[in-house]
Design a protein around this motif. Structure first.
Motif: not given
Lengths: 68, 68, 68, 68, 68, 68
Positions: B49, B52, B57, B60, D18, D22
């Motif tokens: 987590e 990325a 990430l 995910e 997250r 991004r």
């Protein structure tokens, strides 16, 4: 600024960390002409099984050699 | 000296780590003309987590993509 | 992923760098189960006057000790 | 490539992480002309007792100052 | 705090760097609840002959692959 | 071991660097119980156009703010 990163194997006490960041900050202030509040120090600890010298993990080195 | 840092997502076994630091150390000794004892290798693991790719990430991402 | 950073004093040739990144990539592929194209290797060179061991800059260390 | 490392004190939520990776990925894609899939972002968290500013560990700084 | 390091191959313009650090700073401020003045961003450039993907130096990769 | 990285904007003299690595090494030896020869210190200098605070490059910050 400046930013200082200290890479070390896990196992230091809070007292050792507190004293180290204080002394390193003083060294940077004295020699690089900055104010203390601009100095960031981060201790990056690693597990003994994540660090090696001479190709051997610290978790598998003899004790005497480990401190080197 | 030299110092080598390997950034990887968590989850490798001790056997994998032991073999990796041995092989990387050998590669540095062979190509950079240093003795093994001067070579430090640190594996910097991160949680899925905390890492990325493509803005997503690792915790995910689809499994197939995760290894890329 | 993974990403590997090799910190070394300046002075290696292109041939040495080419061989090192090839061998380190092979070591990571073999031991960490990833494909070659996912492996990034960066050589971080430093001036001899920017690196020290034992509190002495590499630019001011005796030659014999410098390789250690 | 490029690779981005964000050093921060522990304590952010998964939602914050997250969104951060991004947005940083979007910033790199927009300004450095790369495709998203080439961008790696890693959040490097540290314990409050492993990071200091002004010579004082974050675990021992007043709350108001800690966010600075 | 936080500190962000962007590792990239050399060759970006001053305009690209200025825009990148502005946008990354905004992303950190928005998502991690800090004030702009606490955010440090450093671009770590490397020579193409010091960085590799897939075991091949960027200085020796085909142009199309180099951006990946 | 340990390894210390000092990130700073370019412009320090050799005398400043020599004194800094000596003092930081002494701080690590004193607080982390290691011998001097195990301590590596590297100064990672960056161009002013490669480092920013508050979203503004150091090459474009007012002089008074630059030292912060």
């Amino acid at each position: 600024m400046p930013e200082i990163y200290v890479h070390a194997v896990e196992g230091r006490t809070l007292d050792q960390k507190r004293a180290l960041v204080r002394d390193i900050t003083a060294a940077v202030v004295k020699n690089f002409n900055v104010t203390p509040e601009t100095v960031m120090v981060q201790i990056v600890e690693s597990l003994k099984e994540n660090k090696a010298k001479g190709g051997v993990l610290f978790s598998e080195r003899p004790v005497a050699a480990a401190s080197r």
